[in-house]
Write a protein that holds these residues in place. Sequence first.
Motif, PDB file in Angstrom:
ATOM      1  N   ARG A 183       0.866  -1.191   0.000  1.00 36.21           N
ATOM      2  CA  ARG A 183       0.000   0.000   0.000  1.00 36.21           C
ATOM      3  C   ARG A 183       0.891   1.226   0.000  1.00 36.21           C
ATOM      4  NH1 ARG A 183      -2.838  -4.051   2.743  1.00 36.21           N
ATOM      5  NH2 ARG A 183      -4.928  -4.371   1.791  1.00 36.21           N
ATOM      6  N   ASP A 184       1.166   1.697  -1.197  1.00 39.84           N
ATOM      7  CA  ASP A 184       2.090   2.805  -1.423  1.00 39.84           C
ATOM      8  C   ASP A 184       1.488   3.598  -2.589  1.00 39.84           C
ATOM      9  OD1 ASP A 184       4.142   4.444  -2.392  1.00 39.84           O
ATOM     10  OD2 ASP A 184       5.726   3.027  -1.862  1.00 39.84           O
ATOM     11  N   ALA A 185       0.749   4.644  -2.263  1.00 42.09           N
ATOM     12  CA  ALA A 185      -0.001   5.386  -3.279  1.00 42.09           C
ATOM     13  C   ALA A 185       0.911   5.997  -4.336  1.00 42.09           C
ATOM     14  CB  ALA A 185      -0.848   6.473  -2.612  1.00 42.09           C
ATOM     15  N   ASP A 186       2.079   6.463  -3.911  1.00 39.11           N
ATOM     16  CA  ASP A 186       3.003   7.058  -4.866  1.00 39.11           C
ATOM     17  C   ASP A 186       3.518   6.007  -5.845  1.00 39.11           C
ATOM     18  OD1 ASP A 186       4.908   9.210  -5.799  1.00 39.11           O
ATOM     19  OD2 ASP A 186       6.352   7.713  -5.068  1.00 39.11           O
ATOM     20  N   LEU A 187       3.868   4.832  -5.348  1.00 37.45           N
ATOM     21  CA  LEU A 187       4.309   3.749  -6.225  1.00 37.45           C
ATOM     22  C   LEU A 187       3.199   3.357  -7.185  1.00 37.45           C
ATOM     23  CD1 LEU A 187       6.176   1.420  -7.112  1.00 37.45           C
ATOM     24  CD2 LEU A 187       5.229   0.078  -5.216  1.00 37.45           C
ATOM     25  N   ALA A 188       1.975   3.252  -6.693  1.00 37.79           N
ATOM     26  CA  ALA A 188       0.848   2.887  -7.555  1.00 37.79           C
ATOM     27  C   ALA A 188       0.697   3.891  -8.697  1.00 37.79           C
ATOM     28  CB  ALA A 188      -0.431   2.816  -6.732  1.00 37.79           C
ATOM     29  N   ARG A 189       0.830   5.168  -8.410  1.00 35.66           N
ATOM     30  CA  ARG A 189       0.722   6.188  -9.462  1.00 35.66           C
ATOM     31  C   ARG A 189       1.836   6.019 -10.498  1.00 35.66           C
ATOM     32  NH1 ARG A 189      -0.905   9.487  -5.026  1.00 35.66           N
ATOM     33  NH2 ARG A 189       1.251  10.100  -4.640  1.00 35.66           N
ATOM     34  N   ARG A 190       3.041   5.744 -10.039  1.00 36.06           N
ATOM     35  CA  ARG A 190       4.168   5.575 -10.969  1.00 36.06           C
ATOM     36  C   ARG A 190       3.972   4.352 -11.862  1.00 36.06           C
ATOM     37  NH1 ARG A 190       9.353   8.041  -8.495  1.00 36.06           N
ATOM     38  NH2 ARG A 190       8.583   9.197  -6.694  1.00 36.06           N
ATOM     39  N   LEU A 191       3.519   3.249 -11.276  1.00 39.15           N
ATOM     40  CA  LEU A 191       3.291   2.038 -12.057  1.00 39.15           C
ATOM     41  C   LEU A 191       2.168   2.242 -13.064  1.00 39.15           C
ATOM     42  CD1 LEU A 191       3.623  -0.681  -9.268  1.00 39.15           C
ATOM     43  CD2 LEU A 191       5.077  -0.484 -11.303  1.00 39.15           C
ATOM     44  N   SER A 192       1.083   2.884 -12.638  1.00 37.42           N
ATOM     45  CA  SER A 192      -0.043   3.122 -13.529  1.00 37.42           C
ATOM     46  C   SER A 192       0.375   4.032 -14.692  1.00 37.42           C
ATOM     47  CB  SER A 192      -1.197   3.747 -12.746  1.00 37.42           C
ATOM     48  OG  SER A 192      -2.329   3.914 -13.571  1.00 37.42           O
ATOM     49  N   ARG A 193       1.127   5.074 -14.391  1.00 37.76           N
ATOM     50  CA  ARG A 193       1.562   5.992 -15.441  1.00 37.76           C
ATOM     51  C   ARG A 193       2.475   5.286 -16.439  1.00 37.76           C
ATOM     52  NH1 ARG A 193       6.046   9.446 -16.216  1.00 37.76           N
ATOM     53  NH2 ARG A 193       5.547  11.213 -17.589  1.00 37.76           N
ATOM     54  N   ALA A 194       3.427   4.494 -15.946  1.00 35.08           N
ATOM     55  CA  ALA A 194       4.331   3.779 -16.845  1.00 35.08           C
ATOM     56  C   ALA A 194       3.560   2.823 -17.736  1.00 35.08           C
ATOM     57  CB  ALA A 194       5.377   3.021 -16.027  1.00 35.08           C
ATOM     58  N   HIS A 195       2.612   2.112 -17.158  1.00 31.29           N
ATOM     59  CA  HIS A 195       1.813   1.155 -17.915  1.00 31.29           C
ATOM     60  C   HIS A 195       1.004   1.871 -18.994  1.00 31.29           C
ATOM     61  CE1 HIS A 195      -1.125  -2.055 -18.677  1.00 31.29           C
ATOM     62  NE2 HIS A 195      -0.342  -2.885 -18.012  1.00 31.29           N
ATOM     63  N   GLN A 196       0.404   3.001 -18.655  1.00 32.82           N
ATOM     64  CA  GLN A 196      -0.393   3.755 -19.626  1.00 32.82           C
ATOM     65  C   GLN A 196       0.471   4.259 -20.777  1.00 32.82           C
ATOM     66  OE1 GLN A 196      -3.060   6.733 -17.859  1.00 32.82           O
ATOM     67  NE2 GLN A 196      -3.007   5.575 -15.959  1.00 32.82           N
ATOM     68  N   LEU A 197       1.666   4.757 -20.459  1.00 33.99           N
ATOM     69  CA  LEU A 197       2.558   5.250 -21.503  1.00 33.99           C
ATOM     70  C   LEU A 197       3.026   4.118 -22.405  1.00 33.99           C
ATOM     71  CD1 LEU A 197       4.717   7.813 -19.480  1.00 33.99           C
ATOM     72  CD2 LEU A 197       3.011   8.325 -21.237  1.00 33.99           C
ATOM     73  N   LEU A 198       3.335   2.964 -21.818  1.00 34.67           N
ATOM     74  CA  LEU A 198       3.745   1.814 -22.610  1.00 34.67           C
ATOM     75  C   LEU A 198       2.611   1.351 -23.529  1.00 34.67           C
ATOM     76  CD1 LEU A 198       5.637  -0.229 -19.879  1.00 34.67           C
ATOM     77  CD2 LEU A 198       6.668   0.708 -21.956  1.00 34.67           C
ATOM     78  N   GLU A 199       1.384   1.369 -23.007  1.00 36.20           N
ATOM     79  CA  GLU A 199       0.245   0.945 -23.810  1.00 36.20           C
ATOM     80  C   GLU A 199      -0.002   1.910 -24.969  1.00 36.20           C
ATOM     81  OE1 GLU A 199      -4.167  -0.940 -23.094  1.00 36.20           O
ATOM     82  OE2 GLU A 199      -3.448   0.560 -21.668  1.00 36.20           O
ATOM     83  N   ALA A 200       0.114   3.198 -24.698  1.00 34.00           N
ATOM     84  CA  ALA A 200      -0.078   4.188 -25.760  1.00 34.00           C
ATOM     85  C   ALA A 200       0.971   4.004 -26.855  1.00 34.00           C
ATOM     86  CB  ALA A 200      -0.020   5.595 -25.187  1.00 34.00           C
ATOM     87  N   ASP A 201       2.215   3.733 -26.460  1.00 38.65           N
ATOM     88  CA  ASP A 201       3.271   3.513 -27.441  1.00 38.65           C
ATOM     89  C   ASP A 201       3.019   2.229 -28.229  1.00 38.65           C
ATOM     90  OD1 ASP A 201       6.042   4.039 -28.541  1.00 38.65           O
ATOM     91  OD2 ASP A 201       6.330   2.050 -27.652  1.00 38.65           O
TER      92      ASP A 201
END
Length: 297
Positions: free
Chosen positions: A121-139
């Motif tokens: 339970r680490d909200a900052d880590l969750a945001r970083r993982l979600s952002r990376a995943h979204q950017l990878l998916e867009a690419d």
Amino acid sequence: MTLSRFRDSARYWRTPLLPGADLLTAEYHDHTFTPHWHEAYTIPVIEDGAECYHYRGAQHVAEAGSVPVINPGEVHTGSRAVDEGWRYRVMYVPVDYLHTLAGEIAGRAQPLPWFDAEVIRDADLARRLSRAHQLLEADADRRRTEFALVPNASHALDAPQPDLLAVEGALLDALSTLLTRHARTREARLESTANEPRVEIMKALLAADLTEPLRVADLAQAVGLSPFHATRLFTQATGLPPHAWRTQLRLQRALGPLRAGASVAEVAAASGFTDQSHFTRHFRRMFGVPPGRWQAN
């Protein structure tokens, strides 16, 4: 107020920016994952709803904003924990990739990273993982569109190009944050016991030829135990009885040929399943989609 429920929808995809990995964007309501394991690190981030799963002898609940990491080779399940279900993004990161990254962070060779059973339970880590995943998916979507537009390559060139440095930077930022804040090492788990060689012998026999019929007596004879004791030892060590462990291995080994374009029927036969429907049924239980749809993503 009644919350709208999620639907069972899963999309597997890949990217050259994370070699050897599978990535998943999904939401589930009715689907239940039976006990299974992955060869890679399973790194999900729950974006909405909540998932419950059995892992390492306990029941866990991962709510929105949490990161329920599963170590490679560890048996777990998955189902909804709330009425509406759950939505999440998952990276299945190869062991070698994360191990190498841990060494690069430390500046020297490191033991294999390992994660506690408790939900992170680490909200900052969750945001970083979600952002990376979204950017990878867009690419990945951009690459797929460009491939489809090869006959009209000029149109593809006119499309806005992502900053690959930013995409890769977000990925490395997310995974390095996970490692530096939450990873342990597996040294304690690798201490030898008298029974580990027997378990490894049985694993090797089960994996040698996935199409060869085997009996418990064959495993027992190979390790010098009774069928009862051989089965009990294997199940205690791996979390699955021999037949279920072998089914999981067959499914893992099927991914490469499917990715290479082999037909579902060919892969089912080569993987040791009795027929295509048998293969599809087990595949769907583990991956949430039938093999044909997984292959098409």
